[in-house]
Each structure stands twice: as C-alpha cells, then as structure tokens.
Motif scaffolding. Structure first.
Motif, mmCIF file in Angstrom:
data_model
loop_
_atom_site.group_PDB
_atom_site.id
_atom_site.type_symbol
_atom_site.label_atom_id
_atom_site.label_comp_id
_atom_site.label_asym_id
_atom_site.label_seq_id
_atom_site.Cartn_x
_atom_site.Cartn_y
_atom_site.Cartn_z
ATOM 1 N N UNK A 90 0.807 -1.223 0.000
ATOM 2 C CA UNK A 90 0.000 0.000 0.000
ATOM 3 C C UNK A 90 0.837 1.269 0.000
ATOM 4 N N UNK A 91 2.119 1.154 -0.294
ATOM 5 C CA UNK A 91 2.987 2.323 -0.242
ATOM 6 C C UNK A 91 2.831 3.258 -1.424
ATOM 7 N N UNK A 92 3.451 4.425 -1.317
ATOM 8 C CA UNK A 92 3.428 5.428 -2.384
ATOM 9 C C UNK A 92 4.741 5.377 -3.155
ATOM 10 N N UNK A 93 4.642 5.187 -4.484
ATOM 11 C CA UNK A 93 5.823 5.087 -5.337
ATOM 12 C C UNK A 93 5.627 5.896 -6.609
ATOM 13 N N UNK A 94 6.690 6.547 -7.034
ATOM 14 C CA UNK A 94 6.639 7.395 -8.229
ATOM 15 C C UNK A 94 6.740 6.578 -9.508
ATOM 16 N N UNK A 95 7.175 5.326 -9.397
ATOM 17 C CA UNK A 95 7.431 4.457 -10.555
ATOM 18 C C UNK A 95 8.504 5.045 -11.460
ATOM 19 N N UNK A 96 9.407 5.791 -10.870
ATOM 20 C CA UNK A 96 10.475 6.427 -11.642
ATOM 21 C C UNK A 96 11.555 6.934 -10.703
ATOM 22 N N UNK A 97 12.790 6.950 -11.205
ATOM 23 C CA UNK A 97 13.887 7.572 -10.477
ATOM 24 C C UNK A 97 14.340 8.861 -11.158
ATOM 25 N N UNK A 98 13.561 9.319 -12.120
ATOM 26 C CA UNK A 98 13.955 10.510 -12.881
ATOM 27 C C UNK A 98 12.859 11.560 -13.013
ATOM 28 N N UNK A 99 11.625 11.233 -12.707
ATOM 29 C CA UNK A 99 10.483 12.123 -12.956
ATOM 30 C C UNK A 99 10.313 13.142 -11.818
ATOM 31 N N UNK A 100 10.930 14.300 -11.970
ATOM 32 C CA UNK A 100 10.864 15.320 -10.927
ATOM 33 C C UNK A 100 9.456 15.879 -10.753
ATOM 34 N N UNK A 101 8.702 15.960 -11.824
ATOM 35 C CA UNK A 101 7.326 16.457 -11.722
ATOM 36 C C UNK A 101 6.479 15.536 -10.853
ATOM 37 N N UNK A 102 6.700 14.235 -10.994
ATOM 38 C CA UNK A 102 5.960 13.277 -10.171
ATOM 39 C C UNK A 102 6.375 13.414 -8.705
ATOM 40 N N UNK A 103 7.661 13.617 -8.483
ATOM 41 C CA UNK A 103 8.139 13.810 -7.116
ATOM 42 C C UNK A 103 7.539 15.039 -6.473
ATOM 43 N N UNK A 104 7.414 16.103 -7.243
ATOM 44 C CA UNK A 104 6.828 17.338 -6.716
ATOM 45 C C UNK A 104 5.350 17.140 -6.409
ATOM 46 N N UNK A 105 4.647 16.461 -7.312
ATOM 47 C CA UNK A 105 3.216 16.239 -7.116
ATOM 48 C C UNK A 105 2.940 15.382 -5.880
ATOM 49 N N UNK A 106 3.721 14.314 -5.704
ATOM 50 C CA UNK A 106 3.550 13.446 -4.533
ATOM 51 C C UNK A 106 3.809 14.222 -3.251
ATOM 52 N N UNK A 107 4.866 15.009 -3.257
ATOM 53 C CA UNK A 107 5.236 15.775 -2.054
ATOM 54 C C UNK A 107 4.172 16.811 -1.718
ATOM 55 N N UNK A 108 3.653 17.478 -2.714
ATOM 56 C CA UNK A 108 2.609 18.472 -2.460
ATOM 57 C C UNK A 108 1.319 17.822 -1.971
#
Length: 362
Positions: A212-230
């Motif tokens: 049930x964890x949260x994963x970006x499915x990427x090690x390069x997608x900064x936009x996804x990282x920003x969206x998850x963090x927000x």
C-alpha cells in the motif's frame, strides 16, 4: 560533536581484505585517469550505471565518484562508465563491457541483479561487482547496505522535528533497496512515538502493509516527485523523505514552493553536497556509503586478488548514517541531537532491534 562525526567515522576504517590485479582495455565513455602512484599492475574498472544518468544526485553519481576516487588515488586503475537508458540496456551494457576486456565490471543497482547473474554465469573468468545486491556467484562481489539503520535515525529525526505530527516518505519503485530505507524511517517514527508517548503519523508507507505504499514508478520524474510531495503537504505532512533518486529533486521544488513549510530528508548522499540548491530544506540526509565502498573495492582489486562474497554497510562500519545537519545545526534542539546519538548507539550494540525484512542477511 556532530552526529555524523560519530556515525560516519567508520568510513575511514572500512576494509576489504581480498585484492587482485589484471590487465585489460578500458571502456571508452566517461574515461577517468588517475594521478596517484602505485606499484599495482594496470587494471580497467568499468561501471554500468542504472537509469538516471551519472549526474542523478544519488546512487549513480555516488558510485561513479567512488571509482573516480580510486583512479585518482591509484593511477594504475583506469575507470570508465556507460549509462543505461532503460532496463533493456542492462544485459547489452554488461556484455559489451565484458567483451571490451575490462578487468572488473561494476553494476550499479539491484535492478541489474538478474542481468549480472546471467552475464557472470556466461563469463566465469570475468570479475564483477554489483551495488545493492548480494553475490550471485563466485565471480560476483555483492555490495549491500543496511540503510534501514540510517533510515531509522532519519525517522526519529523527522518525528522529533515535525510540528504537525505528520511526516511522509515515498519511493521510486517498490524494490528492497528502496523499501529498506522506508522501513527504517517508519520504524524510527514508531520508536519515537513509543519513547515520547506521541502519535506522529507516517504517510506513504507502513512496513506492515508493503503493498500500500506510495511510489513514483520512476527515479527521474521530478514532476511526479513534486506532485507526490505536495499531496503529502495537503494531508498535513511537514517533513518528507523521498527515496527516489532524481525524482526526489521534485520534493526540493515542492519545499521551495511551500514557502518554508516543508522540511526534507535526502537519501543516499549528503543532499547539501549533491543537491545544494535545496540544502536549506534538508534537515539531514540518510546516507549510503557508495563512494567509499566502491573506491575500496577498486583499490583492493588493483593490489592483489579481487574481493569475493559480500560487503554489508552498517552504522558501525560507516556504510550508512546521517549526514551533517548543515543549515539546521542550530535549529535542531540539542536534546533531540543527543537522543539520536543514543539511538544510533542502541542500534549498533543491538539493544534496539530493526525488523525490516529488506535488511541484508549476509
């Protein structure tokens, strides 16, 4: 004395007992010659990077820095790297480096384990090393890191600094080299709650519910990282621990956009060195001793016989830990800093038990 001085001091005493020499042709991309002197025979150490590039501000960059350091310290070590654009590149890259005559081929990342096992089995006289995976054969040296220990300290720090009572973590992919950090972070928060009779919540991960964890499915997608963090911020989190390589830079952008409401803990490397543009948001970083252990592997190989079996980095030997607090040194309460030192000692002497199933067993 800073926490990192105690925890990271072991980096200077890491030892690799076995050593070796050979002679081969270095790969052509990313060449780095050394300026030091040594009586060792010349060897070529060739690195196959995971996706994200050599400047991913994380595990690729730190591993390559170790090989560069080895070349600088010992001019007989000729280092080079090739990048992987996708997982489909792993086997071709490993095969190409092997066929070039590299004395050792160093694979970066546990995702490469199947490819390393396959190529190593087909080339039993070739030496390999793999970062973030155990040895898969007599000619493969495994470099693993019990980053659950460092993550535990990061979780305790996050819980102690949170003003909202909610912290968060997310990963790049749901794989052991990632979830081991998240397990440690989660356990560190639970330990803080138990010691302090608090109820700090962790968003994005629960060690007891790994699917049930949260994963970006990427090690390069900064936009996804920003969206998850927000999204975490909207749910009340004020400390976020991204375990996602370059994707985590998006968390830095989110912290910047938050106007100082978000604090971060970086991963793998000291974020104030590898992602200095976001240093003021980093409480600290949970480090993995990639640079030192890679350097020592290459230096050992150049001196005698190639190391075999497994290396496991821990708090005790400097293979993981917390980086300096940098801008937060005077902002983190001295009592909390002292408690984290005590927790580190407890992990080292075994009085504090970490239960993560992702911890290296050898």
């Amino acid at each position: 004395m800073r926490l990192s001085t105690k925890i990271m001091a072991g980096l200077g005493v890491l030892t690799l007992a076995a050593t070796a020499a050979g002679c081969g042709k270095p790969a052509s991309s990313g060449d780095s010659g050394g300026s030091g002197s040594s009586s060792s025979k010349s060897i070529s150490a060739c690195m196959v990077l995971d996706t994200g590039g050599v400047d991913d501000h994380s595990f690729n960059q730190a591993s390559w820095a170790g090989l560069q350091a080895a070349s600088k310290a010992n001019s007989s070590i000729k280092s080079s790297y090739v990048s992987s654009n996708s997982q489909n590149d792993y086997t071709p890259n490993l095969t190409t480096e092997t066929n070039k005559g590299c004395d050792t081929v160093i694979a970066v990342g546990g995702l490469m384990s199947d490819a390393v096992k396959k190529v190593a089995k087909a080339n039993p006289k070739q030496h390999y090393a793999e970062i973030d995976s155990s040895s898969s054969g007599s000619n493969v040296y495994g470099l693993q890191y019990n980053t659950a220990q460092g993550g535990f300290l990061g979780g305790y720090l996050a819980a102690g600094m949170s003003k909202t009572g909610t912290v968060a973590t997310y990963g790049g992919l749901n794989i052991p080299p990632v979830t081991i950090y998240m397990d440690g972070f989660w356990e560190g928060v639970q330990y803080y709650n138990k010691q302090k009779n608090k109820s700090v919540k962790v968003l994005g991960w629960d060690e007891t519910k790994p699917k049930a964890g949260t994963f970006a499915q990427s090690f390069t997608d900064q936009n996804k990282g920003k969206a998850i963090t927000q999204a975490f911020e909207q749910q009340g989190a004020d400390v976020v621990f991204p375990v996602a390589g370059g994707t985590g830079l998006g968390s830095g952008a989110a912290a910047e956009a938050s106007g100082g409401k978000l604090m971060l803990i970086w991963v793998d490397t000291d974020g104030c060195e590898s992602a200095s543009q976001y240093c003021k948001y980093f409480l600290s970083s949970v480090t993995k001793g990639l640079t030192k252990s890679t350097q020592e592997y290459a230096e050992a190989a150049a001196k005698g016989s190639f190391p075999s079996g497994n290396y496991v980095g821990t708090l005790k030997n400097g293979g993981t830990g917390l980086a300096p607090y940098h801008d937060w040194e005077s902002k983190i309460p001295s009592d909390l800093q002292s408690e984290i030192k005590q927790v580190a000692s407890g992990i080292e002497d075994g009085s504090i038990t970490i239960t993560s199933q992702s911890q290296p067993t050898s």
